[in-house]
Write a protein that holds these residues in place. Structure first.
Motif: not given
Length: 767
Positions: A236-254
């Motif tokens: 089963p294919l997984g998702v790019d958790c690393e890049s998603i987490n990086a975007v989450c951190e960026e949004l948290d700082h807005l």
């Protein structure tokens, strides 16, 4: 795996979007599950990875310039003219294979010219790969558009390492067999060494199609194809958790005013994100949301559904019709429930950046992932990865491949509008503690099995196949006899494991006609004179047969594929496994066998203590084979939760305990006698798939010999029982000459040996 590899990825499109303006190219990374899944190895310095695919550019001159520009990025475009590409991609891949594999046969529109374009395009991909490939390269082919490529590569370069991954569902054999050119597609995939799917259901469907349409022999997850073994597995294919987490951190700082989608301030936000495709169940989802609001009017003004539809395959008429239907439903529902300041459905027909998509995930409390059929679906996994607050609910179609991994989601039937509406209410009213508990379970699994782990797991499985699989056996020539003779002389002890039917005794129509040749029996008797010789008959035959023909010989008898054993010099038999499960299931298996015998003249049943064997050597071949394939499928379903399994053989179907195999018996004997590979030698000789278990035991120390054609698990092969008798004679003469202090005699041409009792008798299949 630490060894550096050179990997060639082949997919329909390159992981970029190319636009040509004024003679220059604007090249940008593209998005998608496949791109995200493979980005890790393409950008990994540990491997030299090239990506081959169509670049979206047509015409000789721009294509040549694009190839030069992409080479530094390790991207190789495939040259295909516009007409061929349209027929291959829109005509065949998306108008025939896509609907059929998603269980929408009414949407299939087949035209022979599109199949021709499909073949031509697949050939172009294979040719481009072979231009780039070097000896030792690993070639990983992806998805349904390129189902012919593995075999095309194999035909041109038989020694390549080839794998294939299928990113959409593989349908049941009943659906697949209605597809035009079905056999060519199956053979195309079987050119690979490893074929990957997202779920075990798809694995089972593919194996079933290979059995029913091509008559392939299968054991567990391996398909015999010519002289190769093809492995099939679920990854089963997984998702790019690393890049998603990086975007989450960026949004948290807005700051709050800078957060995307500030207008989505409703108390309850449900979210659907899909390509606009008829397999995604978007109209049914909209109707379910309308039903939810009608049955629960308290949520009118509070609950909104954001439906993002990414444009897809806009040149295909059915997709335009779907868009019109979706937009009509949105208009009707907004007209029915909307009021000033409240729009129940926010419909967005466009593509969004990853940052905006992650922001939508975080805004929503409920994800609606309700495809009518989906190979996997990554939206549900991305929603979970984006919810770092460990809160939220996933409503997931039971017909999405991801449903097998996401047990904490609320499972729904996507065709049942009432069921989906009820799930929406349950999600909306779920206690926070339950929501968070479910989300924590999902997040743990999604984060542990991300896209990088998926990729590495597949590559490791592929490497394991490549490294452990024996090379195709070579014919046992006189020089190999000489090498083996030297090993015999030096060895402290010699362990000999012999199958009977088809190995010692020639093949016959019925078991009762199987009488071992007198010369072979006498050789086995004389082996008892040599203290270093340990002889073992390892057969599928019952105890009575072995007692009749081998009972007075100085050897071990192992019957029914390793279930019973009588040691040399003993009179009692010991049972090597527990037979309780077999006894309780035997009646139902016997009923199915009886039904087969009733409808297939010339077939008969052989009953053993712990095995049932159906023989059909005397039946009409084509009809019997087709009926045997159906029987095997039925038995697989019946025995799925038992300790028994079905074992197809040469014109036989046998049911016996799964743990009973000849390899286990060989291992047990060697262990009991403290086999030492530095001082002892052993060899195994057989002719059937059941004997392959013997060949796999200690392959580096096992002088394995297959009787018949070359076998991927054995080191050597000989043509028939006459050559086996010659080999046994040679072993005897070598040991005898050593005792007498003489050199081994020259090998003479074999002569057929007379069997005991009947010169014209031949042996039966070793079931």
């Amino acid at each position: 795996m630490t060894k550096k590899r050179r990997i060639l990825i082949i997919s329909n499109r390159l992981p970029i979007t190319v636009k040509e303006e004024n003679g220059t190219f604007d090249v940008r990374p593209s998005a998608g599950g496949l791109v995200a899944g493979l980005r890790g190895i393409h950008q990994n310095d540990n491997d030299d990875t090239w990506w081959i695919g169509h670049g979206g550019v047509f015409g000789d001159d721009p294509f040549t310039r694009l190839r030069r520009e992409l080479e530094p990025r390790k991207l190789v475009p495939v040259p295909i003219d516009q007409t061929t590409y349209d027929g291959y991609y829109n005509g065949m891949a998306n108008n025939v294979i896509w609907p059929q594999f998603h269980y929408f046969p009414s949407m299939m529109h087949y035209q022979p010219r599109n199949w021709e374009a499909f073949e031509q395009a697949n050939r172009a991909f294979a040719d481009t790969a072979l231009e780039v490939a070097k000896p030792g390269d690993w070639i990983w082919v992806h998805d349904y558009q390129l189902m012919l490529v593995p075999q095309m590569l194999r035909e041109r370069a038989p020694n390549l390492r080839i794998s294939y991954f299928h990113h959409i569902p593989f349908p049941s054999s009943e659906i697949f067999r209605t597809l035009p050119n079905r056999v060519a597609l199956l053979r195309g995939l079987l050119g690979a060494d490893l074929i990957g799917f997202h779920t075990y259901d798809y694995v089972r469907h593919f194996i079933s199609s290979a059995v029913r349409l091509l008559g392939k022999d299968v054991y567990l997850d391996e398909i015999t194809h010519g002289d190769r073994m093809v492995k099939v597995g679920a990854f089963p294919l997984g998702v790019d958790c690393e890049s998603i987490n990086a975007v989450c951190e960026e949004l948290d700082h807005l700051a709050p005013p800078q957060q995307p989608f500030q207008e989505l301030n409703a108390p309850l936000v449900m979210l659907g994100i899909d390509r606009l495709d008829y397999t995604k169940g978007i109209p049914e989802r909209l109707e379910a949301f309308g039903r939810f609001l009608r049955k629960n009017p308290d949520y009118i003004g509070k609950a909104v559904l954001v439906q993002l539809c990414v444009p897809s395959r806009q040149k295909i008429p059915s997709y335009g019709e779907l868009r019109a239907r979706v937009e009509r439903l949105v208009g009707q529902l907004n007209g029915e429930f909307g009021k000033p300041g409240y729009t129940p459905i926010h419909y967005l027909y466009q593509s969004f950046s990853q940052k905006d998509v992650v922001a939508l995930y975080r805004k929503a409390q409920i994800a609606l992932v309700t495809p009518l059929r989906d190979g996997l679906n990554l939206v549900c996994k991305e929603f979970v990865a984006a919810h770092t607050d460990e809160d939220g609910v996933v409503i997931l179609s039971e017909l999405a491949g991801a449903a097998t991994e996401m047990g904490e989601a609320l499972s729904v039937n996507p065709f049942d509008v009432e069921d989906m509406a009820a799930a929406m209410l349950r999600a909306a009213t779920m206690e926070p503690a339950e929501r968070q508990s479910r989300m924590r379970g999902l997040r743990k699994r999604i984060l542990e099995f991300d896209n990088y782990v998926w990729c590495q797991t597949f590559l490791d499985s592929w490497a394991n196949i490549t490294e452990t699989r024996a090379d195709k056996s070579v014919k046992l020539e006189p020089h190999a006899f000489a090498d083996f003779t030297e090993q015999l002389r030096k060895a402290r002890r010699v362990f000999l494991f012999l199958d009977n039917d088809g190995t010692l005794t020639p093949i016959a129509a019925r078991p009762e006609l199987a009488i071992p040749p007198r010369e072979v029996v006498e050789l086995l008797r004389q082996f008892g004179l040599f203290g270093k010789m340990h002889v073992n008959i390892v057969t599928g035959r019952p105890r009575e047969y072995c007692e009749t023909y081998f009972g007075d010989l100085p050897l071990n008898l192992i019957t029914e594929h390793g279930i019973f054993m009588r040691s040399r010099g003993e009179f009692e038999w010991e049972s090597l496994i527990d037979l309780e499960d077999y006894t309780s299931t035997r009646t139902e298996v016997k009923r199915l066998f009886d039904m087969f015998v009733r409808f297939v003249p010339g077939s008969h049943i052989e009953e053993k203590i712990a095995c049932l064997v159906l023989h059909y050597r005397q039946a009409e071949p084509l009809f019997a084979e087709s009926q045997a394939k159906l029987l095997i499928e039925t038995l697989h379903a019946l025995l799925g939760k038992t300790t028994l399994s079905v074992f197809p053989g040469k014109k036989t179907v046998e049911v016996r305990p799964l743990v009973a195999d000849k390899g286990q018996a060989v291992e047990m004997v060697l262990t009991r006698h403290d086999f030492d590979p530095d001082q002892d030698v052993f060899f195994t000789i057989g002719d059937d798939t059941t004997d392959e278990f013997m060949y796999k035991i200690h392959p580096n120390n096992n002088f394995s010999i297959h009787v018949g054609k070359p076998n991927v698990h054995a080191h050597y092969y000989v043509e028939g029982p006459v050559e086996v008798a010659l080999l046994l004679k040679h072993i005897h003469e070598t040991l005898a000459s050593d005792l007498a202090g003489q050199s081994a005699p020259e090998i003479e041409d074999p002569e057929p040996a007379d069997p005991v009792g009947a010169a014209d008798s031949v042996g039966a299949t070793d079931a």
